[in-house]
Design an enzyme around this catalytic site. Structure first.
Site, short mmCIF file in Angstrom:
data_model
loop_
_atom_site.label_atom_id
_atom_site.label_comp_id
_atom_site.label_asym_id
_atom_site.label_seq_id
_atom_site.Cartn_x
_atom_site.Cartn_y
_atom_site.Cartn_z
N ASN A 108 0.66 -1.40 0.06
CA ASN A 108 -0.09 0.05 -0.20
C ASN A 108 0.91 1.38 -0.03
O ASN A 108 2.10 1.23 0.51
CB ASN A 108 -1.01 -0.02 1.27
CG ASN A 108 -1.87 -1.41 1.21
OD1 ASN A 108 -2.03 -1.76 0.14
ND2 ASN A 108 -2.48 -1.46 2.28
N HIS A 126 5.80 -0.65 -2.48
CA HIS A 126 5.50 0.00 -3.85
C HIS A 126 5.49 1.50 -3.95
O HIS A 126 4.69 2.26 -4.49
CB HIS A 126 3.87 -0.30 -4.20
CG HIS A 126 3.67 -1.73 -4.59
ND1 HIS A 126 2.53 -2.44 -4.81
CD2 HIS A 126 4.86 -2.45 -5.13
CE1 HIS A 126 2.91 -3.82 -5.34
NE2 HIS A 126 4.14 -3.85 -5.61
N CYS A 137 16.98 13.74 -12.18
CA CYS A 137 17.89 13.55 -11.51
C CYS A 137 17.72 12.51 -10.47
O CYS A 137 18.69 12.13 -9.69
CB CYS A 137 18.51 14.79 -10.84
SG CYS A 137 17.52 15.65 -9.51
N SER A 196 -5.04 -9.61 -3.25
CA SER A 196 -5.53 -10.43 -4.07
C SER A 196 -4.62 -11.22 -4.69
O SER A 196 -5.03 -12.25 -5.43
CB SER A 196 -6.43 -9.62 -5.22
OG SER A 196 -5.46 -8.85 -6.11
N ASN A 220 -8.50 -12.55 4.51
CA ASN A 220 -8.90 -11.94 3.52
C ASN A 220 -10.56 -12.16 3.22
O ASN A 220 -10.82 -13.35 3.73
CB ASN A 220 -8.31 -12.32 2.16
CG ASN A 220 -8.52 -11.43 0.90
OD1 ASN A 220 -9.84 -11.16 0.64
ND2 ASN A 220 -7.60 -11.29 0.18
C1 BJW Z 1 -10.08 -7.34 2.57
C2 BJW Z 1 -10.89 -6.44 3.16
C3 BJW Z 1 -10.89 -6.38 4.64
C4 BJW Z 1 -10.95 -6.24 0.83
N1 BJW Z 1 -10.22 -7.47 5.02
N2 BJW Z 1 -9.53 -8.44 3.20
C5 BJW Z 1 5.49 -12.52 -12.80
C6 BJW Z 1 4.22 -13.11 -13.56
C7 BJW Z 1 3.60 -12.38 -14.26
C8 BJW Z 1 3.78 -10.99 -14.35
C9 BJW Z 1 4.88 -10.49 -13.54
C10 BJW Z 1 5.55 -11.25 -12.88
N3 BJW Z 1 6.63 -10.38 -12.31
C11 BJW Z 1 6.56 -9.21 -12.46
C12 BJW Z 1 5.35 -9.21 -13.57
C13 BJW Z 1 4.82 -7.88 -14.00
C14 BJW Z 1 4.01 -7.06 -13.05
C15 BJW Z 1 2.88 -7.77 -12.48
O1 BJW Z 1 2.67 -8.28 -11.55
N4 BJW Z 1 1.66 -7.79 -13.61
C16 BJW Z 1 0.51 -8.68 -13.22
C17 BJW Z 1 -0.41 -7.74 -13.47
C18 BJW Z 1 0.54 -10.00 -13.77
N5 BJW Z 1 4.70 -6.50 -11.88
C19 BJW Z 1 5.47 -5.53 -12.01
O2 BJW Z 1 5.39 -5.12 -13.07
C20 BJW Z 1 6.26 -5.06 -10.90
N6 BJW Z 1 7.53 -4.82 -11.31
C21 BJW Z 1 8.45 -5.79 -11.24
O3 BJW Z 1 8.19 -6.97 -11.16
O4 BJW Z 1 9.64 -5.26 -11.88
C22 BJW Z 1 10.71 -6.34 -12.16
C23 BJW Z 1 11.34 -6.77 -10.68
C24 BJW Z 1 10.87 -8.08 -10.07
C25 BJW Z 1 11.54 -8.49 -9.11
C26 BJW Z 1 12.55 -7.92 -8.64
C27 BJW Z 1 12.97 -6.57 -9.24
C28 BJW Z 1 12.48 -6.23 -10.30
C29 BJW Z 1 5.77 -3.62 -10.07
C30 BJW Z 1 4.30 -3.81 -9.83
C31 BJW Z 1 3.75 -2.39 -9.22
C32 BJW Z 1 2.16 -2.77 -8.68
N7 BJW Z 1 1.93 -1.38 -8.67
C33 BJW Z 1 0.67 -0.95 -8.03
C34 BJW Z 1 0.23 0.36 -8.34
C35 BJW Z 1 0.82 1.42 -7.24
C36 BJW Z 1 0.55 2.54 -7.62
C37 BJW Z 1 -0.98 3.25 -6.96
O5 BJW Z 1 -1.20 2.92 -5.85
O6 BJW Z 1 -1.45 3.75 -7.63
O7 BJW Z 1 0.37 -1.35 -6.65
S1 BJW Z 1 -0.47 -2.10 -8.86
C38 BJW Z 1 -1.60 -2.35 -7.51
O8 BJW Z 1 -1.80 -3.67 -7.18
C39 BJW Z 1 -0.96 -1.44 -6.26
C40 BJW Z 1 -1.16 -2.54 -5.39
O9 BJW Z 1 -0.11 -2.39 -4.33
C41 BJW Z 1 -1.16 -3.98 -6.05
C42 BJW Z 1 -1.71 -4.92 -5.32
O10 BJW Z 1 -2.93 -5.00 -5.30
P1 BJW Z 1 -3.69 -5.73 -3.97
O11 BJW Z 1 -3.09 -4.84 -2.67
O12 BJW Z 1 -3.54 -6.93 -4.00
O13 BJW Z 1 -5.13 -5.02 -4.01
P2 BJW Z 1 -6.58 -5.64 -4.85
O14 BJW Z 1 -7.53 -4.54 -4.83
O15 BJW Z 1 -6.24 -6.33 -5.93
O16 BJW Z 1 -6.99 -6.90 -3.73
C43 BJW Z 1 -7.69 -6.29 -2.50
C44 BJW Z 1 -7.87 -7.70 -1.61
O17 BJW Z 1 -8.33 -7.21 -0.21
C45 BJW Z 1 -8.98 -8.50 -2.27
O18 BJW Z 1 -8.57 -9.89 -2.10
C46 BJW Z 1 -10.35 -8.31 -1.12
O19 BJW Z 1 -10.75 -9.55 -1.08
C47 BJW Z 1 -9.40 -8.15 0.01
N8 BJW Z 1 -10.18 -7.34 1.11
N9 BJW Z 1 -11.50 -5.57 1.82
C48 BJW Z 1 -9.46 -8.41 4.29
N10 BJW Z 1 -11.62 -5.54 5.27
ZN ZN Z 2 15.70 16.78 -10.56
#
Ligand code: BJW
Ligand code: ZN
Length: 249
Positions: A108, A126, A137, A196, A220
């Site tokens: 988050n 993130h 820069c 998720s 979850n």
């Molecule tokens: C409740 C609840 C309650 C509700 N109680 N539960 C391997 C395979 C395939 C693809 C890739 C891979 N490796 C990398 C990739 C590419 C890509 C990727 O993953 N793509 C997928 C779509 C397949 N990843 C990347 O590009 C990452 N970078 C990368 O891998 O660089 C290379 C590298 C790797 C390793 C080392 C070094 C370099 C970067 C990913 C960046 C993600 N950024 C975001 C946007 C942030 C900006 C913003 O906030 O505006 O981050 S995406 C978005 O999703 C955000 C979140 O942090 C992230 C995760 O989402 P999250 O938190 O899971 O939310 P939801 O909405 O999906 O789920 C909510 C859950 O809560 C649900 O399950 C509900 O049921 C539950 N819930 N209320 C308990 N009260």
């Molecule tokens: Zn600068």
């Protein structure tokens, strides 16, 4: 409404596990802040001006229309500024203050763990809504000014400033992955809270920790994509489960 004082055998098993099993590593996602009022990504709140928010969280979107993406993040910052940490964030912070081997890895960007008091042993993998980075820069600056709707200019080089957030396809801050890899190798217990499991590399952390001896627990409302990597699954809101699991007798 779930009543946390109701007998719940599985919750008690996990509570005992946490008490007896050494290091605790907690991975959180958007669901952990849902009860604070922050919208999740893949739920009903995943739209802004009818656009999928995921399409705005990319370097391509920023290159194409920096102003639009900045406006989107300014909207998010204003929204989060009205939110407070919930009982889950507070329980984690309290637990950390008593247990030096408890670490939080959060996906988050809302800053609510920090606001709850988790200022150490916290990895905001993130990035953060409250920091900006110069696209020329790389200078990083804390910025909580909610007033302007266009990307500011860097004070050092006049370059364009962007949110210091990890977008799709981007790498992580220096040392972040190395620190996480070390945490996942510690064994103990790992809680996977409100994510998720759709985004990597975070979605791979539970399996990696489990392969190295950790017991994994999903908290979850629904089954995540990584539910098969879990030893225990607690289907209830994190704001209720975490205080129950982490309250000391
Ligand atoms: C409740 C609840 C309650 C509700 N109680 N539960 C391997 C395979 C395939 C693809 C890739 C891979 N490796 C990398 C990739 C590419 C890509 C990727 O993953 N793509 C997928 C779509 C397949 N990843 C990347 O590009 C990452 N970078 C990368 O891998 O660089 C290379 C590298 C790797 C390793 C080392 C070094 C370099 C970067 C990913 C960046 C993600 N950024 C975001 C946007 C942030 C900006 C913003 O906030 O505006 O981050 S995406 C978005 O999703 C955000 C979140 O942090 C992230 C995760 O989402 P999250 O938190 O899971 O939310 P939801 O909405 O999906 O789920 C909510 C859950 O809560 C649900 O399950 C509900 O049921 C539950 N819930 N209320 C308990 N009260
Ligand atoms: Zn600068």
């Amino acid at each position: 409404m779930v009543n946390s004082s109701t007998a719940r055998p599985e919750w008690d098993v996990v509570r005992e596990l946490i008490r007896g099993r050494g290091p605790l590593t907690v991975l959180t996602g958007a669901g952990a802040s849902a009860e604070s009022g922050v919208p999740t990504f893949r739920g009903a709140g995943g739209l802004w001006r009818e656009r999928d928010v995921m399409s705005l969280a990319t370097p391509e979107a920023f290159r194409e229309d920096p102003r639009l993406v900045w406006e989107f993040y300014q909207y998010r910052r204003r929204e989060v500024a009205t939110c407070a940490p919930n009982d889950g964030h507070l329980a984690l912070a309290r637990h950390q203050s008593r247990h030096a081997d408890t670490w939080i890895i959060t996906q988050n960007v809302d800053g609510l763990n920090r606001a709850a008091g988790s200022t150490e042993r916290l990895i905001e993998m993130h990035g953060s809504l409250w920091w900006t980075r110069c696209t020329s820069c790389g200078l990083r600056v804390y910025n909580d000014d909610l007033g302007f709707d266009t990307p500011p200019r860097c004070s050092a080089c006049c370059g364009m400033v962007r949110p210091d957030i990890v977008w799709f396809g981007e790498g992580f801050h220096e040392g972040v992955i190395e620190s996480i890899v070390a945490l996942l190798a510690r064994g103990g217990t790992m809680l996977i809270v409100g994510t998720s499991g759709a985004v990597y590399p975070a979605a791979g952390f539970a399996a990696a920790a489990r392969a190295q001896g950790a017991v994994t627990v999903e908290i979850n409302l629904e089954a995540s994509f990584i539910a098969d990597d879990m030893d225990y699954v607690l289907r209830a809101p994190s704001g209720e489960v975490l205080p129950y699991l982490l309250t000391e007798p």
